[in-house]
Scaffold this active site. Structure first.
Site, PDB file in Angstrom:
ATOM      1  N   TYR A   1      58.740 -50.117  55.934  1.00 25.18           N
ATOM      2  CA  TYR A   1      59.335 -48.819  56.219  1.00 25.18           C
ATOM      3  C   TYR A   1      59.288 -47.852  55.033  1.00 25.18           C
ATOM      4  O   TYR A   1      59.929 -46.807  55.067  1.00 25.18           O
ATOM      5  CB  TYR A   1      60.736 -49.020  56.806  1.00 25.18           C
TER       6      TYR A   1
ATOM      7  N   GLU B   1      67.632 -41.996  57.133  1.00 28.58           N
ATOM      8  CA  GLU B   1      66.750 -42.410  58.214  1.00 28.58           C
ATOM      9  C   GLU B   1      67.456 -43.274  59.240  1.00 28.58           C
ATOM     10  O   GLU B   1      68.397 -44.006  58.924  1.00 28.58           O
ATOM     11  CB  GLU B   1      65.581 -43.246  57.676  1.00 28.58           C
TER      12      GLU B   1
ATOM     13  N   HIS C   1      74.120 -49.890  45.889  1.00 28.63           N
ATOM     14  CA  HIS C   1      73.206 -50.256  46.978  1.00 28.63           C
ATOM     15  C   HIS C   1      73.239 -51.736  47.360  1.00 28.63           C
ATOM     16  O   HIS C   1      72.255 -52.449  47.248  1.00 28.63           O
ATOM     17  CB  HIS C   1      71.780 -49.818  46.630  1.00 28.63           C
TER      18      HIS C   1
ATOM     19  N   GLN D   1      79.757 -49.586  44.019  1.00 28.26           N
ATOM     20  CA  GLN D   1      79.802 -49.669  45.475  1.00 28.26           C
ATOM     21  C   GLN D   1      80.043 -51.091  45.970  1.00 28.26           C
ATOM     22  O   GLN D   1      80.065 -51.331  47.177  1.00 28.26           O
ATOM     23  CB  GLN D   1      78.478 -49.141  46.047  1.00 28.26           C
TER      24      GLN D   1
ATOM     25  N   TYR E   1      67.828 -37.271  42.717  1.00 22.36           N
ATOM     26  CA  TYR E   1      69.052 -36.491  42.609  1.00 22.36           C
ATOM     27  C   TYR E   1      68.956 -35.307  41.657  1.00 22.36           C
ATOM     28  O   TYR E   1      69.527 -34.249  41.929  1.00 22.36           O
ATOM     29  CB  TYR E   1      70.223 -37.415  42.228  1.00 22.36           C
TER      30      TYR E   1
END
Length: 386
Positions: free
Chosen positions: A264, A254, A161, A98, A275
């Site tokens: 959080y 979220e 990420h 990513q 997963y």
């Protein structure tokens, strides 16, 4: 019973839950879906195509566009859709998984300085990488005065990420969203920058009023923590409140309104599962003392990406909306707002079959969208009745 609740939540494929509903769900109550909104008459135009996994678009003052491509290219696209050659001087990127070239935004004083901010996955030693942010002066064909003002530390291995979005608060600060690099425990470790929302001065220095300044066990750049992979970040023009969206794992995407020093929850609390279908090993459930509930969540993950507010246009059918890109469900989510409350949800571009990576609202009242593909497109959406 807990497993039955998770399965039930995941079955609620297209519904979101408000923060009040989140609290009810955490205590075992039923989660009520937000009402659906409907609209017709939207016009969709393709401005440009042939982009290689475009990640972010900045709307230029002259009506043209500045677009990042994840493999590491920055391009200027004219108002009539002509795609320019890659702009030279872009920082080298870690282009695995990513990673790559991510967000691009114009500096608050861009009209005078021609400065831009770029976020990217920065390569490190031994195949490591981390999210970074650089500033540079934009020229016709090249960037100059490139300076990295932020580096996620420590750099970690893996290609997942990185986040990342960049937002200015209008008071001399810049917020940078990131991911936890698929190393879940790092999101709770205050001596590491993974899984943290960062707040800096515009030059990259640390504001003296950041919540963890002066603590030897915490990084002073941190604004809030316990985040997973934040790919949406936007300032509400009505109030100046910062809104943030992040990917859950399998379920539990979220929206948060991150406040200074707050936790959080990831991965200790989550509305998602792993997963393969198992409980997140670190999770104690959907709530825990000292950890914030999401403002809004989806039991089934749309895979949220770019985020933009549509406000200040009382004559528009889309006034007081929040737009979010969806990568997995391949649509554009429009949330109807009443103050901070989310009172309706609509899915746009659902028949396009495209992963929506970024969304921006123009001064012309139109919405601009990037699709994430080998042949990515820049789209213009004109609201109904305009």
């Amino acid at each position: 019973m807990a497993r039955q609740m998770v399965i039930l939540a995941l079955a609620m494929a297209s519904f979101g839950c408000s923060s009040q509903q989140s609290s009810a769900a955490a205590s075992g109550g039923a989660a009520t879906p937000a009402p659906k909104a409907t609209s017709t008459g939207m016009k969709v135009e393709t401005i440009a195509k042939g982009l290689d996994h475009p990640w972010s678009v900045a709307l230029m003052p002259d009506g043209s566009f500045l677009i990042t491509e994840r493999p590491g290219r920055l391009r200027h696209v004219s108002a009539d859709g002509k795609v320019g050659e890659p702009i030279a001087g872009v920082p080298g990127v870690f282009a695995q998984g990513q990673g790559g070239l991510l967000d691009v935004v114009l500096a608050p004083d861009f009209a005078k300085s021609k400065k831009i901010y770029l976020s990217f996955a920065e390569p490190g030693e031994n195949d490591t990488a981390g999210t970074a942010v650089a500033t540079a002066t934009l020229g016709d064909t090249a960037l100059t005065n490139l300076r990295v003002i932020y580096r996620q530390q420590p750099k970690l291995t893996g290609g997942g990420h990185f986040g990342s979005r960049i937002v200015f608060d209008g008071h001399g600060h810049v917020f940078i969203s990131q991911g936890e690099r698929q190393d879940r425990p790092t999101a709770q470790k205050l001596d590491m920058l993974q899984g943290k929302l960062v707040r800096l001065n515009l030059d990259g220095s640390v504001p003296r009023d950041n919540p963890f300044v002066g603590r030897k066990d915490a990084r002073p750049e941190i604004w809030s923590y316990g985040h997973r992979n934040m790919q949406g970040l936007a300032l509400d023009p009505r109030t100046g409140t910062l809104w943030e969206s992040e990917h859950g794992p399998r379920g539990g995407d979220e929206i948060n309104l991150p406040q200074a020093g707050k936790n959080y929850g990831w991965p200790i609390i989550t509305y998602g599962i792993d997963y393969p279908g198992y409980k997140i090993s670190e999770s104690v459930g959907t709530s825990a003392p000292g950890m914030e509930q999401p403002h809004h969540y989806w039991p089934k993950s749309p895979a949220l990406s770019g985020m933009a507010f549509y406000t200040g246009r009382p004559g528009s059918a889309w006034n007081d909306s929040l737009f979010l890109g969806s990568l997995v469900e391949m649509n554009l989510i429009r949330l109807s707002l009443k103050g901070n409350a989310i009172v309706g949800e609509e899915r746009l571009l659902a028949d396009g079959g495209d992963r929506i990576r970024d969304v921006r609202v123009g001064n012309d009242g139109n919405v601009y969208v990037l699709t994430d593909a080998d042949d990515g497109k820049l789209l213009r959406l004109t609201p109904p009745g305009k």
